[in-house]
Write a protein that holds these residues in place. Structure first.
Motif, PDB file in Angstrom:
ATOM      1  N   ALA A  27      16.180  45.547 -13.877  1.00 37.72           N
ATOM      2  CA  ALA A  27      16.233  46.439 -12.723  1.00 37.72           C
ATOM      3  C   ALA A  27      15.859  45.667 -11.479  1.00 37.72           C
ATOM      4  O   ALA A  27      15.028  44.768 -11.520  1.00 37.72           O
ATOM      5  CB  ALA A  27      15.276  47.613 -12.911  1.00 37.72           C
ATOM      6  N   THR A  28      16.471  46.005 -10.371  1.00 37.18           N
ATOM      7  CA  THR A  28      16.183  45.349  -9.106  1.00 37.18           C
ATOM      8  C   THR A  28      15.774  46.389  -8.085  1.00 37.18           C
ATOM      9  O   THR A  28      16.511  47.337  -7.829  1.00 37.18           O
ATOM     10  CB  THR A  28      17.419  44.599  -8.568  1.00 37.18           C
ATOM     11  N   ALA A  29      14.582  46.250  -7.503  1.00 33.54           N
ATOM     12  CA  ALA A  29      14.103  47.197  -6.506  1.00 33.54           C
ATOM     13  C   ALA A  29      14.656  46.821  -5.139  1.00 33.54           C
ATOM     14  O   ALA A  29      14.613  45.676  -4.722  1.00 33.54           O
ATOM     15  CB  ALA A  29      12.580  47.207  -6.461  1.00 33.54           C
ATOM     16  N   SER A  30      15.194  47.798  -4.422  1.00 30.89           N
ATOM     17  CA  SER A  30      15.651  47.558  -3.069  1.00 30.89           C
ATOM     18  C   SER A  30      14.514  47.812  -2.096  1.00 30.89           C
ATOM     19  O   SER A  30      13.530  48.464  -2.421  1.00 30.89           O
ATOM     20  CB  SER A  30      16.836  48.481  -2.751  1.00 30.89           C
ATOM     21  N   SER A  31      14.644  47.280  -0.875  1.00 29.90           N
ATOM     22  CA  SER A  31      13.588  47.418   0.118  1.00 29.90           C
ATOM     23  C   SER A  31      13.454  48.864   0.546  1.00 29.90           C
ATOM     24  O   SER A  31      14.440  49.586   0.700  1.00 29.90           O
ATOM     25  CB  SER A  31      13.900  46.540   1.332  1.00 29.90           C
ATOM     26  N   LEU A  32      12.203  49.293   0.760  1.00 30.71           N
ATOM     27  CA  LEU A  32      11.952  50.611   1.296  1.00 30.71           C
ATOM     28  C   LEU A  32      12.049  50.557   2.814  1.00 30.71           C
ATOM     29  O   LEU A  32      11.798  49.517   3.427  1.00 30.71           O
ATOM     30  CB  LEU A  32      10.565  51.087   0.881  1.00 30.71           C
ATOM     31  N   ASN A  75       9.063  44.930  -1.046  1.00 25.38           N
ATOM     32  CA  ASN A  75       9.710  44.409  -2.251  1.00 25.38           C
ATOM     33  C   ASN A  75       8.641  44.160  -3.294  1.00 25.38           C
ATOM     34  O   ASN A  75       8.163  43.049  -3.468  1.00 25.38           O
ATOM     35  CB  ASN A  75      10.458  43.100  -1.954  1.00 25.38           C
ATOM     36  N   GLY A  76       8.238  45.217  -3.985  1.00 24.10           N
ATOM     37  CA  GLY A  76       7.130  45.106  -4.922  1.00 24.10           C
ATOM     38  C   GLY A  76       7.600  44.903  -6.341  1.00 24.10           C
ATOM     39  O   GLY A  76       8.727  44.511  -6.617  1.00 24.10           O
ATOM     40  N   THR A  77       6.704  45.207  -7.251  1.00 26.46           N
ATOM     41  CA  THR A  77       6.990  45.062  -8.680  1.00 26.46           C
ATOM     42  C   THR A  77       8.157  45.953  -9.070  1.00 26.46           C
ATOM     43  O   THR A  77       8.194  47.116  -8.726  1.00 26.46           O
ATOM     44  CB  THR A  77       5.748  45.462  -9.488  1.00 26.46           C
ATOM     45  N   THR A  78       9.097  45.405  -9.777  1.00 32.20           N
ATOM     46  CA  THR A  78      10.190  46.239 -10.276  1.00 32.20           C
ATOM     47  C   THR A  78       9.776  46.869 -11.589  1.00 32.20           C
ATOM     48  O   THR A  78       8.864  46.413 -12.266  1.00 32.20           O
ATOM     49  CB  THR A  78      11.469  45.412 -10.489  1.00 32.20           C
ATOM     50  N   THR A  79      10.436  47.924 -11.931  1.00 27.15           N
ATOM     51  CA  THR A  79      10.183  48.602 -13.193  1.00 27.15           C
ATOM     52  C   THR A  79      11.348  48.344 -14.130  1.00 27.15           C
ATOM     53  O   THR A  79      12.500  48.559 -13.761  1.00 27.15           O
ATOM     54  CB  THR A  79      10.039  50.119 -12.968  1.00 27.15           C
ATOM     55  N   PRO A  88       1.935  51.779  -6.030  1.00 26.92           N
ATOM     56  CA  PRO A  88       1.634  51.199  -4.720  1.00 26.92           C
ATOM     57  C   PRO A  88       2.840  50.568  -4.033  1.00 26.92           C
ATOM     58  O   PRO A  88       2.878  50.486  -2.803  1.00 26.92           O
ATOM     59  CB  PRO A  88       0.568  50.138  -5.040  1.00 26.92           C
ATOM     60  N   ASP A  89       3.847  50.107  -4.810  1.00 25.03           N
ATOM     61  CA  ASP A  89       5.027  49.499  -4.208  1.00 25.03           C
ATOM     62  C   ASP A  89       6.158  50.499  -4.005  1.00 25.03           C
ATOM     63  O   ASP A  89       7.268  50.117  -3.675  1.00 25.03           O
ATOM     64  CB  ASP A  89       5.508  48.302  -5.034  1.00 25.03           C
ATOM     65  N   GLY A  90       5.877  51.788  -4.190  1.00 29.10           N
ATOM     66  CA  GLY A  90       6.841  52.819  -3.827  1.00 29.10           C
ATOM     67  C   GLY A  90       7.762  53.294  -4.920  1.00 29.10           C
ATOM     68  O   GLY A  90       8.632  54.134  -4.654  1.00 29.10           O
ATOM     69  N   ALA A  91       7.614  52.815  -6.149  1.00 32.98           N
ATOM     70  CA  ALA A  91       8.431  53.336  -7.239  1.00 32.98           C
ATOM     71  C   ALA A  91       7.983  54.762  -7.551  1.00 32.98           C
ATOM     72  O   ALA A  91       6.788  55.028  -7.704  1.00 32.98           O
ATOM     73  CB  ALA A  91       8.301  52.462  -8.479  1.00 32.98           C
TER      74      ALA A  91
END
Length: 388
Positions: free
Chosen positions: A60-65, A36-40, A95-98
């Motif tokens: 925007a909300t990033a979901s878990s990878l 759960n890293g930085t959202t874009t 680095p957080d997968g975006a």
């Protein structure tokens, strides 16, 4: 003559990185993406006048990878569609997968749109760039877009532009098959490589300053590790490294005896699995020899056969290799006998490959996620798969 190879991401015609890598596709050791890293911050756009756009931030909300395994079979996620068509694409992963993807058309003077996939959420517009995009990169704080004249930085939390740096001149004549500009975010800096003829120059941008890009290396090919080390081929054909603190080391002599068929010359490809990967195309065909060198000592680790269009990437799953459709071995799972699939394998510094996963018409393999950008032949657009 040494001709530096490049990543050419063409719809239906993926090729391997044999020069500087796109954005987050190389590193000194397997990085671990944050779940759960930085959202874009994505943007809604309104056109106010011809050629002018304004942007309004949209939350925007990033979901878990998914968790990433370092051994065993590779699992493929459901595809996430990216709604644009293009002949070529450029892509990068933070680095957080975006995952950031855009049409690669740097000679086009028209504005371009870059897209982002945070976690497993649907693709959204990341930014609008004034002209065609050459390369992308991303770190925990910023998203970067390079054109043939400028590197732009956009804050991932606010969506605001917070940096802009003019690039040295790029010579675009007769460059239809080349990536003349490549970019990597590593260790708090941004590294931009610009190719002219057989020579590549690597510049460092410090995002916290407005200082002009600083020339670090001039060579015959270069790749950047996750710690900011630059591995390059010297003008006298040695493998060398420039460390972030300024120390240099020179290693083995690389082959430079062109056979007239496209072979006989070694190129630096990637940094993955604690090794620098160097290839030597055989010429006429897809065969190539590979040699790996230790990232710390530059000592030789292995030598083996592979394909000239392999793309080797360091990921949280360990080093992976992408073989494009039509070149993948018989062990690659195929969804349809009439539609050959690209394949991703686990690999190591000795060239062993195992646990193949069919990934459709892939055009890019990214890390640290890992993730694959593929052409969706049913829509003539693109899609992203997560690997775990």
């Amino acid at each position: 003559m040494r001709r530096r190879r490049h990543l050419c991401l063409q719809l239906g015609l993926p090729a391997v990185v044999l020069g500087a890598l796109v954005a987050s596709s190389c590193g000194g050791g397997p990085p671990t993406p944050q779940a759960n890293g930085t959202t874009t911050t994505h943007h809604a756009t309104a056109t106010t006048a011809p050629g002018t756009t304004t942007t309004t931030a949209v939350a925007a909300t990033a979901s878990s990878l998914p968790p990433v395994s370092t051994s065993g079979p590779l699992q493929l996620s459901a595809p996430i569609e990216i709604p644009f068509s293009a002949d070529r694409v450029t892509a990068a992963e933070s680095p957080d997968g975006a995952v950031f993807v855009a049409p690669q058309d740097p000679a086009n003077p028209s504005p371009a749109v870059a897209w982002v996939i945070d976690g497993n959420t649907p693709a959204a517009i990341a930014e609008h760039v004034n002209t065609g995009i050459a390369a992308l990169a991303a770190d925990a704080n910023n998203f970067y877009a390079a054109t043939y004249s400028t590197v732009y930085a956009y804050n991932r939390a606010s969506g605001n532009q917070d940096g802009q740096w003019a690039l040295p001149p790029v010579t675009a004549a007769n460059s239809s098959d080349d990536n003349l500009v490549a970019m990597t975010a590593a260790a708090g800096n941004v590294y931009v490589s610009i190719t002219k003829g057989d020579v590549v120059r690597v510049y460092r941008i410090t995002p916290a300053t407005t200082s002009a890009p600083h020339l670090l290396v001039t060579g015959l090919g270069a790749v950047v590790g996750s710690d900011g080390s630059i591995y390059y081929v010297t003008p006298d054909h040695h493998l060398a490294v420039l460390r972030p603190a300024g120390a240099t080391a020179v290693g083995a002599v690389l082959a430079h005896t062109p056979n007239g068929l496209g072979g006989g010359v070694q190129y630096v490809n990637a940094v993955a699995g604690g090794a620098v990967w160097v290839s030597e195309p055989a010429g006429q065909g897809l065969d190539a020899g590979y040699t790996t060198y230790d990232v710390t000592t530059l000592g030789r680790l292995g030598s083996f056969s592979g394909l000239v269009n392999w793309s080797v990437v360091d990921t949280a799953a360990g080093p992976l290799v992408l073989e494009p459709a039509g070149a993948a071995s018989s062990g690659c799972p195929q969804s349809s006998p009439s539609t050959p699939s690209s394949c991703v394998y686990r690999t190591d510094v000795h060239g062993n490959v195992n646990n193949p996963a069919g990934v459709g018409a892939a055009v890019a393999l990214l890390g640290p996620g890992p993730a694959v950008v593929a052409a969706d032949n049913s829509t003539d657009q693109f899609e992203v798969y997560r690997l775990s």
